[in-house]
Design a protein around this motif. Structure first.
Motif, PDB file in Angstrom:
ATOM      1  N   ARG A 462      -1.636  16.057   6.477  1.00  0.00           N
ATOM      2  CA  ARG A 462      -2.280  15.492   7.673  1.00  0.00           C
ATOM      3  C   ARG A 462      -2.631  14.017   7.447  1.00  0.00           C
ATOM      4  NH1 ARG A 462      -7.642  18.589   9.266  1.00  0.00           N
ATOM      5  NH2 ARG A 462      -8.396  17.604   7.342  1.00  0.00           N
ATOM      6  N   ALA A 463      -3.148  13.705   6.243  1.00  0.00           N
ATOM      7  CA  ALA A 463      -3.521  12.312   5.935  1.00  0.00           C
ATOM      8  C   ALA A 463      -2.275  11.425   5.893  1.00  0.00           C
ATOM      9  CB  ALA A 463      -4.261  12.248   4.601  1.00  0.00           C
ATOM     10  N   LEU A 464      -1.215  11.916   5.251  1.00  0.00           N
ATOM     11  CA  LEU A 464       0.023  11.121   5.158  1.00  0.00           C
ATOM     12  C   LEU A 464       0.557  10.806   6.548  1.00  0.00           C
ATOM     13  CD1 LEU A 464       1.825  12.904   2.160  1.00  0.00           C
ATOM     14  CD2 LEU A 464       0.613  10.711   2.134  1.00  0.00           C
ATOM     15  N   ALA A 465       0.500  11.808   7.427  1.00  0.00           N
ATOM     16  CA  ALA A 465       1.000  11.604   8.797  1.00  0.00           C
ATOM     17  C   ALA A 465       0.146  10.556   9.519  1.00  0.00           C
ATOM     18  CB  ALA A 465       0.976  12.929   9.561  1.00  0.00           C
ATOM     19  N   ALA A 466      -1.173  10.627   9.353  1.00  0.00           N
ATOM     20  CA  ALA A 466      -2.072   9.671  10.038  1.00  0.00           C
ATOM     21  C   ALA A 466      -1.783   8.242   9.587  1.00  0.00           C
ATOM     22  CB  ALA A 466      -3.528  10.032   9.761  1.00  0.00           C
ATOM     23  N   PHE A 467      -1.521   8.056   8.276  1.00  0.00           N
ATOM     24  CA  PHE A 467      -1.261   6.706   7.765  1.00  0.00           C
ATOM     25  C   PHE A 467       0.129   6.221   8.188  1.00  0.00           C
ATOM     26  CE2 PHE A 467      -5.014   7.301   5.223  1.00  0.00           C
ATOM     27  CZ  PHE A 467      -5.475   6.009   5.000  1.00  0.00           C
ATOM     28  N   LYS A 468       1.091   7.148   8.216  1.00  0.00           N
ATOM     29  CA  LYS A 468       2.452   6.740   8.604  1.00  0.00           C
ATOM     30  C   LYS A 468       2.493   6.280  10.054  1.00  0.00           C
ATOM     31  CE  LYS A 468       5.260   9.391   5.391  1.00  0.00           C
ATOM     32  NZ  LYS A 468       5.568  10.785   5.070  1.00  0.00           N
ATOM     33  N   ASN A 469       1.582   6.805  10.863  1.00  0.00           N
ATOM     34  CA  ASN A 469       1.586   6.457  12.289  1.00  0.00           C
ATOM     35  C   ASN A 469       0.932   5.119  12.598  1.00  0.00           C
ATOM     36  OD1 ASN A 469       2.930   8.727  13.055  1.00  0.00           O
ATOM     37  ND2 ASN A 469       1.072   9.947  13.345  1.00  0.00           N
ATOM     38  N   LEU A 470       0.427   4.444  11.564  1.00  0.00           N
ATOM     39  CA  LEU A 470      -0.225   3.152  11.803  1.00  0.00           C
ATOM     40  C   LEU A 470       0.789   2.109  12.238  1.00  0.00           C
ATOM     41  CD1 LEU A 470      -2.745   2.821   8.860  1.00  0.00           C
ATOM     42  CD2 LEU A 470      -3.279   3.027  11.287  1.00  0.00           C
ATOM     43  N   PRO A 471       0.324   1.061  12.954  1.00  0.00           N
ATOM     44  CA  PRO A 471       1.226  -0.056  13.266  1.00  0.00           C
ATOM     45  C   PRO A 471       1.726  -0.707  11.979  1.00  0.00           C
ATOM     46  CG  PRO A 471      -1.039  -0.471  14.029  1.00  0.00           C
ATOM     47  CD  PRO A 471      -1.006   0.918  13.503  1.00  0.00           C
ATOM     48  N   SER A 472       2.638  -1.634  12.118  1.00  0.00           N
ATOM     49  CA  SER A 472       3.274  -2.293  10.970  1.00  0.00           C
ATOM     50  C   SER A 472       2.274  -2.634   9.874  1.00  0.00           C
ATOM     51  CB  SER A 472       3.941  -3.583  11.447  1.00  0.00           C
ATOM     52  OG  SER A 472       4.121  -4.445  10.359  1.00  0.00           O
ATOM     53  N   ARG A 473       2.659  -2.347   8.629  1.00  0.00           N
ATOM     54  CA  ARG A 473       1.767  -2.613   7.498  1.00  0.00           C
ATOM     55  C   ARG A 473       2.107  -3.936   6.824  1.00  0.00           C
ATOM     56  NH1 ARG A 473      -0.821   1.906   5.918  1.00  0.00           N
ATOM     57  NH2 ARG A 473      -1.092   1.133   3.796  1.00  0.00           N
ATOM     58  N   GLN A 474       3.122  -4.668   7.336  1.00  0.00           N
ATOM     59  CA  GLN A 474       3.622  -5.788   6.534  1.00  0.00           C
ATOM     60  C   GLN A 474       2.638  -6.961   6.435  1.00  0.00           C
ATOM     61  OE1 GLN A 474       6.993  -5.955   8.836  1.00  0.00           O
ATOM     62  NE2 GLN A 474       6.394  -7.601  10.202  1.00  0.00           N
ATOM     63  N   ASP A 475       1.832  -7.206   7.487  1.00  0.00           N
ATOM     64  CA  ASP A 475       0.955  -8.384   7.405  1.00  0.00           C
ATOM     65  C   ASP A 475      -0.446  -7.971   6.968  1.00  0.00           C
ATOM     66  OD1 ASP A 475       0.448  -8.635  11.012  1.00  0.00           O
ATOM     67  OD2 ASP A 475       0.115  -7.015   9.597  1.00  0.00           O
ATOM     68  N   ALA A 476      -0.519  -6.912   6.164  1.00  0.00           N
ATOM     69  CA  ALA A 476      -1.820  -6.341   5.792  1.00  0.00           C
ATOM     70  C   ALA A 476      -2.773  -7.381   5.218  1.00  0.00           C
ATOM     71  CB  ALA A 476      -1.595  -5.255   4.755  1.00  0.00           C
ATOM     72  N   GLY A 477      -3.977  -7.339   5.750  1.00  0.00           N
ATOM     73  CA  GLY A 477      -5.068  -8.135   5.165  1.00  0.00           C
ATOM     74  C   GLY A 477      -4.876  -9.629   5.275  1.00  0.00           C
ATOM     75  N   GLY A 478      -4.019 -10.082   6.170  1.00  0.00           N
ATOM     76  CA  GLY A 478      -3.691 -11.496   6.178  1.00  0.00           C
ATOM     77  C   GLY A 478      -4.781 -12.445   6.631  1.00  0.00           C
ATOM     78  N   ALA A 479      -5.289 -12.222   7.830  1.00  0.00           N
ATOM     79  CA  ALA A 479      -6.100 -13.269   8.440  1.00  0.00           C
ATOM     80  C   ALA A 479      -7.518 -13.365   7.877  1.00  0.00           C
ATOM     81  CB  ALA A 479      -6.172 -13.025   9.934  1.00  0.00           C
ATOM     82  N   HIS A 480      -7.995 -14.570   7.727  1.00  0.00           N
ATOM     83  CA  HIS A 480      -9.422 -14.789   7.422  1.00  0.00           C
ATOM     84  C   HIS A 480     -10.212 -14.587   8.709  1.00  0.00           C
ATOM     85  CE1 HIS A 480      -8.220 -16.606   3.718  1.00  0.00           C
ATOM     86  NE2 HIS A 480      -9.454 -16.904   3.395  1.00  0.00           N
ATOM     87  N   GLU A 481     -11.490 -14.366   8.532  1.00  0.00           N
ATOM     88  CA  GLU A 481     -12.317 -14.299   9.748  1.00  0.00           C
ATOM     89  C   GLU A 481     -13.275 -15.460   9.744  1.00  0.00           C
ATOM     90  OE1 GLU A 481     -15.616 -11.297  10.974  1.00  0.00           O
ATOM     91  OE2 GLU A 481     -13.665 -10.433  11.274  1.00  0.00           O
TER      92      GLU A 481
END
Length: 481
Positions: A462-481
């Motif tokens: 169930r957890a694997l499925a929830a994470f796989k359904n996330l939007p694109s992971r490629q720009d993870a953690g990019g932007a500063h706030e």
């Protein structure tokens, strides 16, 4: 006259702001009680009690130097500028000295105090003290904060090889002032005093912190790498509460580790190298707090994980919080937390992954619960650890890497010593059965122990499925706030 405003730096030795204040002239110390703010920040009653007990010890130590310690109330940090300005006027203070603290609210509080004091002709000085490196000075080649620990550590090592942060001497005794120290309250409204058994595990004072550090560096650090993962062994330093309250400094810890390892960070004793690494993890998470302020606003470091479909499962959350999940290693760890204000580091990861992956409950629920119970609760380290486990954070565990509590239990508590200590109702089981009493079908002496609240393999899917359904992971953690 100089004023040192004490916060998470409750010690005499290697205290940058205290020594700087004392060098400039006669010094008075103040500590602000901020119960409303502490409640808002989920500080644990055992942690507030630990602060008060350490303040009592520190007050006596400062008295030997003729430095009075005053107590004032600023229930919320918004009140701090006025409370401190009134005190400065009353005592004719020329300058206020503090050691830097990190986090959005801490930074805002200090900026507001500085502005108010300076507008009234009072200087405000802040010093690097609870870290080895000032946030903003350990950066990538493009000038951004690191997001990966191994790269951050490499730059820290290069810096440490060039120059080691020096220890600051304690101030000398000053001429007595006509100011009396205030009594340190034994408790603060809104925070229950913990039981005697919990308090006995965490004696207050610098002498105790230094004793723990010396004992660890002399006798245990060599075995640290091999024994730190086994919760039944005394393999860790037990210094985290003292570091969080600033009863001992990271510089003192670093110097002790280097001393035990002939001055080496990267070679020599693997135990010392591993422990220095842990000091740098602590450093890393505080830098993250400054570089990515969203994490101190209850936001995921990886913005795309905000879309995760966390489950609303109040009964399962309560079972986790109350140590009745039916998985012995989880329940034993949670009982350790509830009864001692502390949890073994390996088990923090195991219980966090169980909550966020097997139960698919929002990591913020776990982060808050830990803060409300940990004597060593520290926003940066607690948030960093929870987001690592939940795969929402910096440098985090890949989402498909999910600790299995049963294999973790068999590997790190093979004989069941830790489990049986905290779950005496399982004392009658052998070392094979104790990890998973459900296999016995409720028979043979474990009848009063609950069945598991979740199936480990289906909940993992169930957890694997929830994470796989996330939007694109490629720009993870990019932007500063």
């Amino acid at each position: 006259m100089q004023l040192i405003w004490l916060r998470s730096d409750l010690r005499l030795h290697d205290n940058t702001a205290l020594s700087a204040a004392a060098e400039r002239g006669p010094t008075v110390a103040v500590y602000l009680l901020s119960p409303e703010q502490w409640l808002a920040h989920d500080n644990a009653p055992c942690k507030v009690d630990f602060w008060l007990r350490n303040l009592s010890e520190l007050s006596q130590a400062l008295a030997h130097l003729n430095i009075p310690l005053l107590i004032r109330e600023a229930s919320r940090w918004d009140d701090a500028p006025k409370v401190l300005l009134d005190l400065c006027r009353q005592l004719k203070i020329d300058a206020v000295h503090v050691n830097e603290e990190y986090g959005v609210h801490e930074s805002r509080r200090d900026a507001a105090v500085s502005e108010t004091l300076k507008a009234n002709g009072i200087d405000f000085y802040s010093y690097l003290d609870q870290l080895l490196f000032k946030p903003g000075t350990v950066l990538t080649k493009t000038g951004t904060y690191f997001q990966v620990f191994s790269q951050f550590r490499k730059v820290c090592y290069e810096r440490l090889h060039r120059s080691l942060p020096r220890l600051v001497s304690a101030p000398a005794a000053q001429t007595p002032l006509a100011i009396s120290s205030d009594l340190i309250p034994s408790n603060v409204t809104g925070f229950e005093t913990p039981g005697a058994s919990l308090r006995a595990l965490w004696p207050a004072g610098e002498r105790e912190a230094c004793r723990r550090l010396d004992t660890f560096a002399d006798a245990q650090i060599d075995y640290y790498k091999n024994e730190r993962d086994f919760p039944a062994k005394p393999g860790t330093s037990q210094l985290s509460a003292y570091l969080a309250a600033g009863v001992i400094s990271p510089r003192q810890c670093l110097h002790a580790a280097l001393h035990s390892n002939q001055g080496e960070f990267e070679s020599g004793k693997v135990g010392a190298v591993t422990w220095i690494n842990e000091l740098l993890w602590r450093e890393f998470y505080k830098h993250i707090l400054v570089g990515y302020p969203r994490v101190s606003r209850h936001r995921a470091f990886r913005p795309e994980t905000e879309a995760l479909a966390w489950r609303d499962a109040p009964q399962e959350l309560a079972a986790w919080q109350e140590a009745r999940t039916g998985l012995p290693i989880i329940d034993a760890a949670m009982r350790q937390l509830l009864e001692t204000g502390w949890m073994h580091n390996r088990l923090r990861m195991v219980v966090a992954m169980f909550l966020t992956k097997n139960l698919l409950i929002d990591w913020r629920e776990g982060e808050r619960f830990f803060m409300r119970h940990l004597i060593d609760g520290d926003l940066a380290a607690n948030n960093g650890g929870w987001q690592w486990s939940a795969s929402t954070g910096t440098d985090s565990a890949p989402y498909f890497r999910i600790f299995n509590p049963l294999s973790q239990s068999e590997k790190f508590d093979a004989e069941g010593v830790f489990i049986k200590h905290w779950l005496p109702e399982l004392a009658g089981l052998n070392k094979k059965e104790v990890h998973n009493p459900a296999n016995l079908g409720g028979l043979f002496g474990a009848a009063d122990y609950p069945s598991p609240i979740v199936n480990l393999s289906t909940s993992r899917q169930r957890a694997l499925a929830a994470f796989k359904n996330l939007p694109s992971r490629q720009d993870a953690g990019g932007a500063h706030e």
